[in-house]
Scaffold this motif. Structure first.
Motif, PDB file in Angstrom:
ATOM      1  N   GLU A   1       0.830  -1.207   0.000  1.00 21.01           N
ATOM      2  CA  GLU A   1       0.000   0.000   0.000  1.00 21.01           C
ATOM      3  C   GLU A   1       0.862   1.253   0.000  1.00 21.01           C
ATOM      4  O   GLU A   1       0.579   2.216  -0.722  1.00 21.01           O
ATOM      5  CB  GLU A   1      -0.939   0.002   1.211  1.00 21.01           C
TER       6      GLU A   1
ATOM      7  N   ARG B   1       0.988   8.105   6.890  1.00 25.55           N
ATOM      8  CA  ARG B   1       0.614   7.557   8.202  1.00 25.55           C
ATOM      9  C   ARG B   1      -0.847   7.873   8.510  1.00 25.55           C
ATOM     10  O   ARG B   1      -1.596   7.004   8.990  1.00 25.55           O
ATOM     11  CB  ARG B   1       1.528   8.139   9.284  1.00 25.55           C
TER      12      ARG B   1
ATOM     13  N   GLU C   1      -3.245   8.253   6.479  1.00 26.90           N
ATOM     14  CA  GLU C   1      -4.135   7.498   5.597  1.00 26.90           C
ATOM     15  C   GLU C   1      -4.082   5.990   5.864  1.00 26.90           C
ATOM     16  O   GLU C   1      -4.671   5.204   5.118  1.00 26.90           O
ATOM     17  CB  GLU C   1      -3.793   7.787   4.133  1.00 26.90           C
ATOM     18  N   GLY C   2      -3.334   5.589   6.895  1.00 26.17           N
ATOM     19  CA  GLY C   2      -3.312   4.187   7.275  1.00 26.17           C
ATOM     20  C   GLY C   2      -2.360   3.328   6.481  1.00 26.17           C
ATOM     21  O   GLY C   2      -2.469   2.095   6.486  1.00 26.17           O
ATOM     22  N   ARG C   3      -1.394   3.957   5.803  1.00 25.86           N
ATOM     23  CA  ARG C   3      -0.387   3.210   5.044  1.00 25.86           C
ATOM     24  C   ARG C   3       1.002   3.767   5.373  1.00 25.86           C
ATOM     25  O   ARG C   3       1.668   4.343   4.517  1.00 25.86           O
ATOM     26  CB  ARG C   3      -0.678   3.275   3.540  1.00 25.86           C
ATOM     27  N   PRO C   4       1.430   3.614   6.633  1.00 33.27           N
ATOM     28  CA  PRO C   4       2.703   4.210   7.050  1.00 33.27           C
ATOM     29  C   PRO C   4       3.868   3.733   6.193  1.00 33.27           C
ATOM     30  O   PRO C   4       3.925   2.571   5.791  1.00 33.27           O
ATOM     31  CB  PRO C   4       2.859   3.766   8.505  1.00 33.27           C
TER      32      PRO C   4
END
Length: 444
Positions: free
Chosen positions: A112, A275, A277-280
């Motif tokens: 991702e 981070r 957006e939930g895709r660190p």
């Protein structure tokens, strides 16, 4: 896999890839105090026990492919404490996710997070919603739509395939007809397959390119010196784009004040936005920039791995435990004090390519003069497209060698690199002799 953290001197690192970038990384890890062994897969003719000049040995291992399944099987079998992924394609295919699922520490972003490079459309939309300066753009999915936009916007205009194209999916068109031909090549003729099913059309930004890399654990960042890449095959930036014909670092044109702006306006918003957006993002973020005549940084592209040949130059600037720096980022607890940039040090890389590169490189030619090149003070020959055949080293790819040298000035590094490059010979050797010329002038 053992759950105990490796002691400072027994780390085993697996480097995935076969180019000059991977050879340079392996050498940097072999010099690191925390490392006992470096394994490179599938490697090349240079990634073997004598490749390092470091404290730890380097070993090459065959690998059928860099698929997530194959890479994970190898990492588990070799009991790797850390896997460092060189190329972008395995990252975009999810190799980091597969390794993490098996409990293997990996320096490289998840699938991702790798969309920053895997989809130029994703990157442009991400930049727009996070306030990152980038060129105005339109995303199109048919030739009719592309033709309409190109005629409306005129030229010069940049035509980009959305997906991975090994550095060859970007055309800076100087005329409307050239832009239309590039769009047709991607959208109708499907030169790049599904990677060109979506196309980005963006304004051409004038200025000077720069590459800025930052190692991140998903929150903190360690910014490396700015590098300057030379993409086109011919001197004076002529001819088709390539994967890169040479690079140098640091770039005198990217001042400390400008570097601070790049960190504040481009790198930090990217890491924070991913981070949020939930895709660190964990790994190395490579921002390809244009510095405008007004001195403003504009994001052209993000890559999710070290640039090649920028990596070869950058690794010559680092002191300390580079392996610990990367391992700490992979663990989500960046240790920026593990390594440092050597003050006053400069490095330059000149790529030696095969005849016919980049369209139809010829392979199998015997390479001579490698020992003489390695004897040049401050120089090292990073192998890329090479193989061993009947006891000789032969060309096995488009970019064959990345001859790199360091010195106390860019002029010194440049002289050493070209002296070493001149000692090497193979049929049809291609190189640019203007690598670093403008940089040396700027530094002077």
């Amino acid at each position: 896999m053992s759950s105990a953290a490796p002691r400072r001197s027994d780390r085993r690192i697996l480097v995935l890839g076969s180019g000059g970038r991977e050879h340079a990384l392996a050498r940097a890890f072999a010099r690191s105090p925390s490392v006992a062994e470096v394994i490179v897969a599938p490697g090349n003719a240079g990634t073997h026990a004598r490749a390092g000049a470091g404290r730890a040995p380097i070993r090459r291992v065959d690998l059928p492919s860099l698929s997530p399944a194959e890479a994970t099987r190898l990492a588990v079998r070799e009991r790797a404490d850390l896997v460092v992924v060189g190329p972008e394609a395995p990252l975009c295919a999810g190799v980091a996710d597969a390794l993490a699922a098996e409990g293997v520490a990996v320096f490289g972003p998840s699938r991702e997070a790798a969309r920053l490079e895997g989809s130029k459309a994703f990157l442009k939309e991400f930049a727009a919603r996070n306030g990152i300066p980038t060129a105005p753009f339109r995303i199109v999915r048919s030739f009719d739509e592309a033709a309409r936009v190109i005629r409306e916007r005129g030229a010069p205009i940049v035509v980009k395939a959305d997906g991975l194209c090994a550095g060859k999916g970007v055309v800076v068109a100087t005329t409307v007809d050239e832009a239309l031909a590039a769009a047709k090549d991607m959208l109708v003729d499907r030169r790049f397959g599904d990677a060109g099913a979506t196309v980005i059309l963006e304004d051409a930004i004038q200025g000077e390119e720069a590459s800025v890399h930052a190692i991140s654990d998903g929150e903190a960042i360690f910014v490396l010196p700015a590098a300057r890449d030379h993409k086109r095959v011919g001197e004076g930036d002529t001819g088709p784009n390539t994967g890169g014909m040479g690079a140098f670092a640091p770039s005198a044109r990217v001042t400390p004040a400008l570097t601070a702006r790049v960190e504040r306006e481009i790198l930090r918003p990217t890491i924070d936005g991913m981070r949020a957006e939930g895709r660190p993002f964990r790994g190395v973020l490579f921002a390809g920039l244009m510095i405008t005549p007004a001195g403003d940084p504009v994001l052209l592209e993000h890559n999710v791995r070290f640039g090649d040949p920028e990596c070869e130059a950058l690794m010559e600037l680092l002191e300390g435990d580079v392996a610990e720096l990367c391992a700490s980022a992979a663990a989500g607890a960046l240790a920026p004090g593990a390594a440092r940039v050597a003050p006053g040090r400069h490095a330059l890389t000149v790529v030696l390519a095969a005849r016919g590169y980049p369209t139809a490189p010829v392979t199998g030619d015997v390479i001579r003069g490698l020992d003489a090149a390695a004897a040049v003070e401050g120089a090292f020959v990073n192998h890329a497209g090479t193989a061993e055949r009947d006891g000789a080293v032969v060309t096995a790819g488009g970019r064959v060698l990345a001859v790199t040298a360091a010195g106390d000035s860019l002029a010194e590094a440049r002289e050493r690199a070209f002296r070493a490059a001149g000692a090497i010979d193979f049929d049809g050797k291609v190189l640019r002799r203007d690598i670093g010329v403008d940089g040396a002038r700027a530094a002077g």
